[in-house]
Design an enzyme around this catalytic site. Structure first.
Site, PDB file in Angstrom:
ATOM      1  N   TYR A 144      30.017  48.098  36.541  1.00 59.05           N
ATOM      2  CA  TYR A 144      31.451  47.983  36.057  1.00 59.05           C
ATOM      3  C   TYR A 144      31.421  48.065  34.480  1.00 59.05           C
ATOM      4  CZ  TYR A 144      36.105  46.133  36.514  1.00 59.05           C
ATOM      5  OH  TYR A 144      37.492  45.744  36.502  1.00 59.05           O
ATOM      6  N   ARG A 197      42.810  58.751  31.560  1.00 53.17           N
ATOM      7  CA  ARG A 197      42.602  57.380  30.614  1.00 53.17           C
ATOM      8  C   ARG A 197      41.482  56.751  31.120  1.00 53.17           C
ATOM      9  NH1 ARG A 197      42.104  52.343  31.328  1.00 53.17           N
ATOM     10  NH2 ARG A 197      44.178  51.677  31.663  1.00 53.17           N
ATOM     11  N   LYS A 215      34.779  50.417  40.705  1.00 56.46           N
ATOM     12  CA  LYS A 215      36.078  49.467  41.158  1.00 56.46           C
ATOM     13  C   LYS A 215      35.770  49.057  42.678  1.00 56.46           C
ATOM     14  CE  LYS A 215      38.675  49.184  37.695  1.00 56.46           C
ATOM     15  NZ  LYS A 215      39.326  47.906  36.988  1.00 56.46           N
ATOM     16  N   GLU A 286      44.203  53.853  39.414  1.00 59.06           N
ATOM     17  CA  GLU A 286      43.313  53.355  38.582  1.00 59.06           C
ATOM     18  C   GLU A 286      43.073  54.353  37.337  1.00 59.06           C
ATOM     19  OE1 GLU A 286      41.597  50.265  39.055  1.00 59.06           O
ATOM     20  OE2 GLU A 286      41.428  50.597  36.811  1.00 59.06           O
ATOM     21  N   ASP A 287      43.244  53.792  36.089  1.00 60.03           N
ATOM     22  CA  ASP A 287      43.237  54.799  34.997  1.00 60.03           C
ATOM     23  C   ASP A 287      44.095  56.100  34.711  1.00 60.03           C
ATOM     24  OD1 ASP A 287      41.890  52.433  34.206  1.00 60.03           O
ATOM     25  OD2 ASP A 287      39.904  53.313  33.826  1.00 60.03           O
ATOM     26  N   ASP A 309      46.394  49.058  39.416  1.00 64.93           N
ATOM     27  CA  ASP A 309      45.697  47.948  39.007  1.00 64.93           C
ATOM     28  C   ASP A 309      45.754  47.895  37.423  1.00 64.93           C
ATOM     29  OD1 ASP A 309      43.414  46.023  38.889  1.00 64.93           O
ATOM     30  OD2 ASP A 309      42.014  47.812  38.340  1.00 64.93           O
ATOM     31  N   ASP A 310      45.828  48.597  36.669  1.00 66.33           N
ATOM     32  CA  ASP A 310      46.013  48.617  35.169  1.00 66.33           C
ATOM     33  C   ASP A 310      47.433  48.048  34.614  1.00 66.33           C
ATOM     34  OD1 ASP A 310      43.300  50.011  34.501  1.00 66.33           O
ATOM     35  OD2 ASP A 310      44.196  51.574  35.523  1.00 66.33           O
ATOM     36  N   ASN A 465      38.674  47.796  26.868  1.00 68.80           N
ATOM     37  CA  ASN A 465      37.328  47.988  27.341  1.00 68.80           C
ATOM     38  C   ASN A 465      37.096  49.452  26.852  1.00 68.80           C
ATOM     39  OD1 ASN A 465      37.153  45.745  29.015  1.00 68.80           O
ATOM     40  ND2 ASN A 465      38.412  46.702  30.441  1.00 68.80           N
ATOM     41  N   ASN A 510      39.422  40.226  32.743  1.00 71.07           N
ATOM     42  CA  ASN A 510      39.290  41.501  33.220  1.00 71.07           C
ATOM     43  C   ASN A 510      40.062  41.331  34.666  1.00 71.07           C
ATOM     44  OD1 ASN A 510      38.212  43.716  34.778  1.00 71.07           O
ATOM     45  ND2 ASN A 510      37.357  43.993  32.914  1.00 71.07           N
TER      46      ASN A 510
HETATM   47  N1  LIG Z   1      41.010  43.688  30.564  1.00 74.60           N
HETATM   48  C1  LIG Z   1      41.372  44.626  31.556  1.00 74.60           C
HETATM   49  O1  LIG Z   1      41.477  44.057  32.689  1.00 74.60           O
HETATM   50  C2  LIG Z   1      42.027  45.880  31.278  1.00 74.60           C
HETATM   51  C3  LIG Z   1      42.971  46.459  32.225  1.00 74.60           C
HETATM   52  C4  LIG Z   1      43.546  47.270  31.938  1.00 74.60           C
HETATM   53  C5  LIG Z   1      43.355  48.191  30.669  1.00 74.60           C
HETATM   54  N2  LIG Z   1      42.612  47.754  29.684  1.00 74.60           N
HETATM   55  C6  LIG Z   1      42.407  48.290  28.462  1.00 74.60           C
HETATM   56  O2  LIG Z   1      43.515  48.440  27.866  1.00 74.60           O
HETATM   57  C7  LIG Z   1      43.342  49.449  27.138  1.00 74.60           C
HETATM   58  C8  LIG Z   1      44.641  50.192  26.879  1.00 74.60           C
HETATM   59  O3  LIG Z   1      45.188  50.813  28.212  1.00 74.60           O
HETATM   60  P1  LIG Z   1      46.213  51.474  28.586  1.00 74.60           P
HETATM   61  O4  LIG Z   1      46.354  52.153  29.866  1.00 74.60           O
HETATM   62  O5  LIG Z   1      47.369  50.596  28.265  1.00 74.60           O
HETATM   63  O6  LIG Z   1      46.228  52.635  27.494  1.00 74.60           O
HETATM   64  P2  LIG Z   1      47.177  53.665  26.528  1.00 74.60           P
HETATM   65  O7  LIG Z   1      46.432  54.627  26.092  1.00 74.60           O
HETATM   66  O8  LIG Z   1      48.372  53.866  27.396  1.00 74.60           O
HETATM   67  O9  LIG Z   1      47.955  52.491  25.480  1.00 74.60           O
HETATM   68  C9  LIG Z   1      47.493  52.017  24.164  1.00 74.60           C
HETATM   69  C10 LIG Z   1      48.357  51.459  23.528  1.00 74.60           C
HETATM   70  O10 LIG Z   1      47.877  51.176  22.237  1.00 74.60           O
HETATM   71  C11 LIG Z   1      48.790  51.335  21.222  1.00 74.60           C
HETATM   72  N3  LIG Z   1      47.791  51.584  19.909  1.00 74.60           N
HETATM   73  C12 LIG Z   1      47.005  52.457  19.398  1.00 74.60           C
HETATM   74  N4  LIG Z   1      46.642  52.248  18.193  1.00 74.60           N
HETATM   75  C13 LIG Z   1      47.016  51.101  17.827  1.00 74.60           C
HETATM   76  C14 LIG Z   1      46.960  50.136  16.772  1.00 74.60           C
HETATM   77  N5  LIG Z   1      46.279  50.623  15.613  1.00 74.60           N
HETATM   78  N6  LIG Z   1      47.782  48.992  16.899  1.00 74.60           N
HETATM   79  C15 LIG Z   1      48.422  48.787  17.789  1.00 74.60           C
HETATM   80  N7  LIG Z   1      48.626  49.379  19.000  1.00 74.60           N
HETATM   81  C16 LIG Z   1      47.800  50.679  19.110  1.00 74.60           C
HETATM   82  C17 LIG Z   1      49.217  52.827  21.489  1.00 74.60           C
HETATM   83  O11 LIG Z   1      50.443  53.179  20.662  1.00 74.60           O
HETATM   84  C18 LIG Z   1      49.491  52.590  23.134  1.00 74.60           C
HETATM   85  O12 LIG Z   1      50.605  52.006  23.151  1.00 74.60           O
HETATM   86  C19 LIG Z   1      42.073  50.224  27.339  1.00 74.60           C
HETATM   87  O13 LIG Z   1      41.156  50.127  26.474  1.00 74.60           O
HETATM   88  C20 LIG Z   1      41.939  49.757  28.910  1.00 74.60           C
HETATM   89  O14 LIG Z   1      40.445  49.655  28.886  1.00 74.60           O
HETATM   90  C21 LIG Z   1      41.941  46.416  30.169  1.00 74.60           C
HETATM   91  O1  LIG Z   2      38.101  48.792  34.357  1.00 77.12           O
HETATM   92  C1  LIG Z   2      38.173  47.710  33.790  1.00 77.12           C
HETATM   93  O2  LIG Z   2      37.152  47.129  33.489  1.00 77.12           O
HETATM   94  C2  LIG Z   2      39.386  47.126  33.421  1.00 77.12           C
HETATM   95  C3  LIG Z   2      40.603  47.894  33.525  1.00 77.12           C
HETATM   96  O3  LIG Z   2      41.024  48.447  34.953  1.00 77.12           O
HETATM   97  C4  LIG Z   2      40.336  49.157  32.466  1.00 77.12           C
HETATM   98  O4  LIG Z   2      41.003  50.122  32.857  1.00 77.12           O
HETATM   99  O5  LIG Z   2      40.048  48.953  31.456  1.00 77.12           O
HETATM  100 MG   LIG Z   3      41.376  50.454  34.858  1.00 76.87          MG
END
Ligand SMILES: NC(=O)c1ccc[n+]([C@@H]2O[C@H](COP(=O)([O-])OP(=O)(O)OC[C@H]3O[C@@H](n4cnc5c(N)ncnc54)[C@H](O)[C@@H]3O)[C@@H](O)[C@H]2O)c1
Ligand SMILES: O=C(O)C[C@H](O)C(=O)O
Ligand SMILES: [Mg+2]
Length: 624
Positions: A144, A197, A215, A286-287, A309-310, A465, A510
């Protein structure tokens, strides 16, 4: 209690009632070995065909009588070993690798480890999942996040055997028949991605299949979904990653991504095909890049058993953590609506969190229009162009409800596009939460600004991540904000030794703490859709799982070693909510009315007895 459990176990057995005889009780009082794993398997193959089938192979653990019955005598080394000895041998080999590569380039070790685990997955699934479950702390970061990201980035080199199904733009019109190429008649869980993504790594095209596989590994390990009933899926509609478009080793379609109606029609065709063959399946999206994540969720959530999930899993995990941060201040959860929260990132994850967290606040405040307005005003969203306000041209419709109002800006001294550090300085938030995919975004300046937080325990959620995309590390956070700070990150970090016996707790925030329980609870309730209430119940159970003394120490999420237990609890909460909302239609012999009669404790027991564990099945050979 014991008799209740026995009844539950009986009812949870497969339709074939004769199988009740196979009910097996373990040595431990009140603990039941899942009947699911003890059904004998009738196979129409023998000899090497069994050794080459990862679902049934048990390698050197086949007993002599089994070797005779299944035509295996002489095809294996003579010494019969126990399943534990098999694992000890495997783990010893894995540790040897650690010795050799300790000083090598940093990526080599986790990738080599993934390769070895993947080979085990390919040849003996039962043993693979036993290794994973028994050593989840060590192996989750391999199968993961963060290593799975590296795996996707290197997939063309790592690819050996296919796993899961691939539907591409070339398959239009064929999907309804293609789904019958999958060997399993029953599929409980699909995780699907279009690779657009992957974590914070961008568009990885067809190589993103690795994330769906990772996953589903957690679905098996944490939720006890039978590995023969999971299906990772990649929908390849092209890629906009210019490097992959030119890479001669790329494994996917080398054309730009389909867009608009053409894109939607492919996803529609896929959904129709899988729900035709497996009407009870649950599909986890997912993603997917944000623009499609929201649209597809709205398109399907009322008609199919699906969730994103996201958007939804992440939101629940964030809410649980945010409630933990309130408790860590020694305040009751009901004080949540007073928290001032700055969110960096307005994609599927960031907006998903703000939507759900503001709804939670609004419910606490009375669930009326005034409550919603008050909840909304607790959030400040900053994206790549700075603070989002009403003045933003071309504002994303999903972010619009949370754009700061002109009337609020003046007295806060903030403008459209204000920088993150400016916003933190002016707002003095209780929490900063990053879902931006920008590593290091919570710079020294931002963390310094957070020192003026109005909270006694400012919280930092660096949720992006994989590891290199985390908005800051726990070391950076604690060194500036001190031991009182609360820290969580999407990918795992170690606790930080702050000297004088003080420890800075590093939590992993997460969605892995929720999606397995959401899927399992939906499956076992038989709900046809996944409601907001079911998702909320999952988040609340995660929030209440942490004990007062843990939370006060800054531990707001459970350690991953408890993931199977927390998943069981979350699933039970989802089942009970589905029953309460009259959505539950039952599962196998457990019909909706019986489900509704179960107490909370019985529901937990029902979930537990339906979780698969990695135990080698008895194999019976039949040659007709
Ligand atoms: N921890 C978790 O469980 C979890 C779950 C889902 C997603 N994530 C992580 O979240 C991140 C984003 O996912 P997403 O689907 O929303 O992506 P996305 O690309 O759709 O969104 C990213 C956002 O960040 C903004 N951004 C870019 N540069 C920036 C800056 N300098 N300052 C502030 N904002 C900025 C963008 O404008 C956009 O709105 C990924 O790294 C993903 O791995 C983590
Ligand atoms: O996959 C993960 O670890 C969390 C989340 O779904 C992500 O997209 O970052
Ligand atoms: Mg994800």
């Amino acid at each position: 209690m014991a008799s209740i459990s026995r009844n539950l176990l009986r009812r949870s057995l497969a339709p074939g009632r004769g199988l009740r005889r196979l009910l097996v009780l373990s040595q431990h009082p009140r603990e039941y070995v899942t009947a699911e794993c003890h059904r004998p398997v009738v196979l129409h193959k023998r000899g090497p065909d069994i050794l080459h089938d990862p679902w049934f192979n048990r390698g050197t653990a086949f007993s002599m009588t089994e070797r005779d019955r299944l035509g295996l005598r002489g095809l294996l080394p003579p010494n019969v070993v126990s399943s534990q000895q098999q694992i000890d041998r495997f783990m010893l080999d894995l540790k040897r690798l650690q010795k050799y590569t300790r000083d090598g380039p940093s990526d080599t070790y986790p990738l080599a480890k993934w390769r070895i685990l993947n080979r085990l997955h390919d040849r003996n699934e039962t043993m693979y999942y036993k290794v994973l479950i028994d050593n989840i702390e060590e192996h989750a970061p391999i199968v993961y996040t963060p290593t799975v990201g590296l795996v996707c980035q290197n997939y063309s080199g790592l690819f050996r055997r296919p796993r899961g199904m691939y539907f591409s733009a070339e398959d239009r019109g064929e999907m309804m028949s293609m789904v019958y190429n999958w060997p399993a008649d029953q599929v409980d869980m699909i995780v699907v991605t279009d690779g657009s993504r992957i974590l914070g790594l961008g568009d990885l095209g067809v190589h993103g299949i690795g994330i769906a596989i990772g996953k589903l590994d957690l679905y098996v390990a944490a939720a006890g979904i039978n590995p023969q009933r999971v299906l990772p899926v990649m929908i390849d509609v092209g890629t906009n990653n210019e490097k992959l478009l030119k890479d001669p080793l790329y494994l996917g379609l080398q054309e730009h991504r389909l867009e608009g109606d053409e894109y939607v029609s492919i996803i529609d065709e896929f959904m129709e095909a899988v729900f035709t063959r497996w009407p009870n399946v649950i599909v986890q999206f997912e993603d997917f890049q944000s623009k499609w994540a929201f649209r597809l969720l709205q398109r399907y959530r009322k008609t199919y058993r699906m969730f994103n999930d996201d958007v939804q899993g992440t939101a629940g995990v964030a809410i649980a953590g945010l409630l933990g941060a309130v408790r860590a201040q020694g305040r009751p959860m009901i004080d949540f609506p007073k928290q001032r929260i700055v969110v960096a990132g307005a994609g599927s994850a960031g907006i998903g969190v703000v939507n759900a967290a503001s709804r939670t606040m609004a419910r606490m405040l009375g669930n009326n229009e005034v409550a919603f307005e008050s909840a909304r005003s607790q959030f400040w969203i900053v994206d790549a162009h700075g603070l989002i306000t009403e003045d933003r041209a071309d504002i994303d419709p999903d972010a619009r409800p949370f754009a700061r109002r002109k009337s609020e800006l003046g007295h806060q001294g903030l403008n459209e596009g204000a920088s993150l550090v400016e916003v933190v300085k002016k707002v003095k938030p209780d929490v900063i939460l990053g879902l931006s995919a920008v590593g290091g975004l919570f710079s020294k300046e931002v963390l310094e600004a957070l020192k003026d937080s109005s909270s006694s325990r400012p919280a930092i959620f660096a949720m992006s991540n994989p590891t290199k995309n985390a908005e800051c590390t726990p070391g950076e956070a604690f060194s500036i904000l001190g031991e009182k700070a609360i820290f969580a990150s999407g990918s795992p970090f170690h606790d930080v030794d702050l000297g004088d016996g003080k420890i800075g707790r590093s939590n992993q925030g997460n969605n892995m703490y929720l999606f397995p329980g959401i899927g399992l609870g939906t499956l076992l309730s038989g709900a046809r859709v996944i409601s907001d209430g079911m998702l909320q119940a999952a988040a609340e159970r995660l929030a209440s799982y942490m004990k007062e003394e843990e939370v006060l120490q800054g531990i707001i999420y459970p350690p991953i070693s408890r993931i199977r237990d927390i998943t069981k609890e979350v699933a039970a909460a989802v089942v009970r909510e589905a029953v309460a909302e009259d959505l539950a239609e039952g599962y196998r012999d457990m019909d909706a009315r019986e489900l509704a009669r179960l107490s909370e404790e019985e529901t937990i027991e029902y979930v537990k007895t339906n979780m698969w564990s990695p135990v080698y099945p008895t194999i019976i050979y039949k040659n007709d």
